[in-house]
Every structure is written in structure tokens, then in C-alpha cells.
Motif scaffolding. Structure first.
Motif, PDB file in Angstrom:
ATOM      1  N   TYR A 140      45.067  50.447  34.339  1.00 50.96           N
ATOM      2  CA  TYR A 140      45.761  49.350  35.026  1.00 50.96           C
ATOM      3  C   TYR A 140      47.220  49.714  35.284  1.00 50.96           C
ATOM      4  O   TYR A 140      47.742  49.481  36.376  1.00 50.96           O
ATOM      5  N   ILE A 141      47.873  50.294  34.311  1.00 50.00           N
ATOM      6  CA  ILE A 141      49.276  50.646  34.466  1.00 50.00           C
ATOM      7  C   ILE A 141      49.443  51.826  35.411  1.00 50.00           C
ATOM      8  O   ILE A 141      50.410  51.898  36.179  1.00 50.00           O
ATOM      9  N   ASN A 142      48.475  52.744  35.410  1.00 51.84           N
ATOM     10  CA  ASN A 142      48.579  53.937  36.248  1.00 51.84           C
ATOM     11  C   ASN A 142      48.186  53.693  37.696  1.00 51.84           C
ATOM     12  O   ASN A 142      48.055  54.644  38.468  1.00 51.84           O
ATOM     13  N   GLY A 143      47.968  52.438  38.081  1.00 50.93           N
ATOM     14  CA  GLY A 143      47.769  52.133  39.480  1.00 50.93           C
ATOM     15  C   GLY A 143      46.342  52.090  39.946  1.00 50.93           C
ATOM     16  O   GLY A 143      46.086  52.087  41.154  1.00 50.93           O
ATOM     17  N   VAL A 144      45.364  52.088  39.025  1.00 51.12           N
ATOM     18  CA  VAL A 144      43.973  51.954  39.436  1.00 51.12           C
ATOM     19  C   VAL A 144      43.780  50.591  40.087  1.00 51.12           C
ATOM     20  O   VAL A 144      44.335  49.592  39.639  1.00 51.12           O
ATOM     21  N   ASP A 145      42.984  50.566  41.174  1.00 59.97           N
ATOM     22  CA  ASP A 145      42.774  49.314  41.902  1.00 59.97           C
ATOM     23  C   ASP A 145      42.112  48.286  40.994  1.00 59.97           C
ATOM     24  O   ASP A 145      40.913  48.368  40.693  1.00 59.97           O
ATOM     25  N   ARG A 146      42.896  47.352  40.549  1.00 58.06           N
ATOM     26  CA  ARG A 146      42.400  46.317  39.647  1.00 58.06           C
ATOM     27  C   ARG A 146      43.307  45.114  39.787  1.00 58.06           C
ATOM     28  O   ARG A 146      44.520  45.234  39.834  1.00 58.06           O
ATOM     29  N   SER A 147      42.711  43.943  39.850  1.00 55.13           N
ATOM     30  CA  SER A 147      43.502  42.743  40.133  1.00 55.13           C
ATOM     31  C   SER A 147      44.208  42.215  38.896  1.00 55.13           C
ATOM     32  O   SER A 147      45.214  41.510  39.007  1.00 55.13           O
ATOM     33  N   SER A 148      43.702  42.523  37.720  1.00 48.49           N
ATOM     34  CA  SER A 148      44.290  41.957  36.511  1.00 48.49           C
ATOM     35  C   SER A 148      44.160  42.932  35.356  1.00 48.49           C
ATOM     36  O   SER A 148      43.338  43.860  35.387  1.00 48.49           O
ATOM     37  N   PHE A 149      44.967  42.687  34.343  1.00 46.23           N
ATOM     38  CA  PHE A 149      44.933  43.498  33.120  1.00 46.23           C
ATOM     39  C   PHE A 149      43.682  43.123  32.334  1.00 46.23           C
ATOM     40  O   PHE A 149      43.488  41.972  31.952  1.00 46.23           O
ATOM     41  N   ASP A 150      42.805  44.096  32.084  1.00 43.26           N
ATOM     42  CA  ASP A 150      41.503  43.829  31.489  1.00 43.26           C
ATOM     43  C   ASP A 150      41.308  44.731  30.272  1.00 43.26           C
ATOM     44  O   ASP A 150      40.837  45.855  30.393  1.00 43.26           O
ATOM     45  N   ALA A 151      41.689  44.224  29.105  1.00 37.98           N
ATOM     46  CA  ALA A 151      41.482  44.969  27.863  1.00 37.98           C
ATOM     47  C   ALA A 151      41.285  43.976  26.726  1.00 37.98           C
ATOM     48  O   ALA A 151      42.134  43.854  25.840  1.00 37.98           O
ATOM     49  N   PRO A 152      40.173  43.232  26.724  1.00 34.37           N
ATOM     50  CA  PRO A 152      39.993  42.175  25.710  1.00 34.37           C
ATOM     51  C   PRO A 152      39.916  42.704  24.287  1.00 34.37           C
ATOM     52  O   PRO A 152      40.481  42.101  23.373  1.00 34.37           O
ATOM     53  N   VAL A 153      39.223  43.835  24.091  1.00 32.97           N
ATOM     54  CA  VAL A 153      39.100  44.382  22.733  1.00 32.97           C
ATOM     55  C   VAL A 153      40.461  44.832  22.223  1.00 32.97           C
ATOM     56  O   VAL A 153      40.853  44.535  21.080  1.00 32.97           O
TER      57      VAL A 153
END
Length: 320
Positions: free
Chosen positions: A184-197
């Protein structure tokens, strides 16, 4: 002679044709195997033709050669997150030992929140007033719940020994580091921060540590700090890196220097271990990754499952 298929019009070979002397001729033995279904052939259904099976074999079709400096720059995200974990532990250690008081913790929480908003406003042109108001209300709701539950959270682990708390905290923070959403931080196409674990492990670790502080307000400040650095900080880092790679690397270097200074003031051994881990992560692991690429073997062929590709993937304009 053969027969004609009533559906496709192709000739169907009769495998029991006879010659002029009325001798049976097996015509399939005279024909090579073909990848068709409308003709009966003298081969088993699971027959594999050794001459044509590997024609469509493709090796390393999706291979991507990495550049060393690019990998080093991207690994700064890992270094940054490890440093954030170290800084969070140092904040707890300073509060637990009594070297810093409650005003300092409140100042840290307030400063980080305001700093994050300023960076987001400067780096994200789409972050308007309505977004600021909406996110502020959400953060206020979360902090309000934490403040209300802080007396319960502080006494939640009174029956646990300190050694159990330290061990569980170490496991949770290690799990947080391994399962963090670095893409997510490195710019991968993703709309939101997704790391629940990863996020749940970090918050649980902060609750465990907060239960060892002297008051409920101290626990509230520590858990609020954990929410900011583990849930909100990655969002700010993503926008900062998209805005300027130099600022992103500068922030990583600043955090590294600050963490090293605090660790040296506490334990020289821990400081050297941290510096060594950062050096290996940033410079050794990228070189190792590039070296191991020559052993990458990816094969694709007719045995792969069929996939449906869109017009965009095929390079064809949409057809109405």
C-alpha cells in the motif's frame, strides 16, 4: 470411407475400414494424433503427444528483472515500519521508567495527529474540507471509545506476570511487522490500507503495554499513539511518497536517526542489533533477491487453466 459430421461438416474417419480383400484396416494407426474432438482416433482420452505437447511451453513469461537501487528504495518502507515499532517501544519504555510524564505523552499524541493532517493536506489535492471534517469526527469517536475503556484496558491483564506481557508483546509486534501492508505504501493500486492481522496485533500489543503504566490516562495516551502510528501513519506515508520520493526517504532517515539515538541512550547492544537489521534489510536483502532471480523457473503451457482476458488486456477497444 469416412462419414460427414452433421453439425460441422468435417469428415469422421471410420476406424474399421476394409481393403479390397475385405481385410480390416485400422486407419488411425496411419494418422498422427491431432488435437481435435470430432474425429475418433486410436489413442486414449488421456493421451499426451510428446511431439506437440511442449510446443506451447513458455518459460518465465511474467519474469521481471529488478533493479538494485529500485529495490533498495522500496525496502525503505520496511525500514520505516521497523523503526516505527522501535520508536513506539521506546515511548513506552520512557513512560514505564518514569523518565517522561503524562504531559509529554499528550504532546506526542497531539503533535503526531496535527503533523499527519498537515502532510495529508499538502500532498493530497483531493483531501478537501469535508474529508477533514469527516476523518476528524471518526478519529474523535475512536479516541473517545479508547478514553472511556482505558480504565478497563489498564486493569485487563493484572493477573498476568510481567514476563508474560513482554513475551506476548514481542510476538504481537513481530507479527505486525511480518503482516504489514507494505504494498500500500509503495504505490500498489489499492483504495485503502488493508492489513487487519497486522493492525490488530499492534493494537493488542499496545493494550498489553498500556496495562503496565501507572494510570488510565497514561494507558489512553499509549493506545492513542499506537492507533496513530500503526493505523494512520501508513496512510500519510503513502501520500508523502507519491508526492515526493525524496521526502519519503528523508522521513525514513530522520526516523532511523531518532530511533538509533534513543536506543543508544538505553542499550548499546540493542542499538547495534537494530542498525545491523536495518543494514541487512536495506542493502543485503535486495542484493540477495536480485541474485536469486537467476534461479527463478516459471513455466506456462497448455496444462494451465483457461483465463478470460478483457479487451483492455488484449489491447482491443471496447466493442458495443
Amino acid at each position: 470411407m469416412g462419414f460427414q459430421c452433421q453439425y460441422c461438416g468435417n469428415e469422421i474417419v471410420n476406424p474399421t475400414q476394409k481393403d479390397a480383400n475385405n481385410n480390416r484396416i485400422d486407419t488411425n494407426e496411419k494418422q498422427k494424433w491431432r488435437k481435435i474432438l470430432f474425429t475418433k482416433q486410436a489413442y486414449e482420452d488421456n493421451y499426451t503427444d510428446t511431439e506437440t505437447f511442449l510446443i506451447e511451453l513458455v518459460q518465465n513469461a511474467n519474469f521481471q528483472q529488478y533493479d538494485y537501487m529500485t529495490v533498495v528504495v522500496d525496502s525503505a518502507t520496511v525500514t520505516q515500519q521497523v523503526t516505527v515499532v522501535v520508536l513506539f517501544c521506546m515511548v513506552f519504555q520512557l513512560a514505564y521508567s518514569g523518565k517522561v510524564g503524562l504531559p509529554f505523552l499528550l504532546l506526542v499524541v497531539t503533535f503526531m495527529l496535527i503533523f499527519g493532517y498537515i502532510i495529508r493536506i499538502l500532498t493530497d489535492s483531493n483531501f478537501n474540507l469535508m474529508d477533514i471534517v469527516g476523518s476528524t469526527m471518526q478519529i474523535a469517536l475512536v479516541f473517545g471509545c479508547v478514553f472511556g475503556l482505558s480504565p478497563v484496558l489498564r486493569t485487563l491483564t493484572d493477573a498476568f506476570s510481567d514476563d508474560t506481557i513482554w513475551a506476548l508483546t514481542s510476538i504481537m509486534l513481530i507479527a505486525h511487522t511480518f503482516f504489514h501492508d507494505y504494498g500500500y505504501i509503495n504505490g500498489v493500486d489499492r483504495s485503502s490500507f488493508d492489513a487487519p492481522v497486522s493492525l490488530n496485533a499492534a493494537i493488542f500489543a499496545s493494550i498489553l503495554l498500556g496495562s503496565r503504566l501507572t494510570s488510565s490516562l497514561h494507558a489512553f495516551c499509549l493506545i492513542s499513539t499506537a492507533i496513530e502510528v500503526f493505523a494512520l501513519f501508513p496512510i500519510m506515508c503513502r501520500h508523502l511518497k507519491q508526492f515526493s520520493l525524496e521526502f519519503h526517504l528523508g522521513l525514513t532517515l530522520l526516523l532511523f536517526v531518532l530511533a538509533s539515538f534513543l536506543l543508544f541512550s538505553t542499550s548499546i547492544l540493542l542499538a547495534l542489533v537494530y542498525i545491523g537489521a536495518v543494514f541487512i534489510t536495506t542493502f543485503i536483502c535486495p542484493a540477495w533477491l536480485i541474485y536469486m532471480q537467476k534461479y527463478k523457473k516459471e513455466i506456462n503451457g497448455p496444462w494451465d487453466e483457461a483465463t478470460v482476458r478483457s479487451f483492455q488486456q488484449l489491447g482491443i477497444a471496447d466493442m458495443e
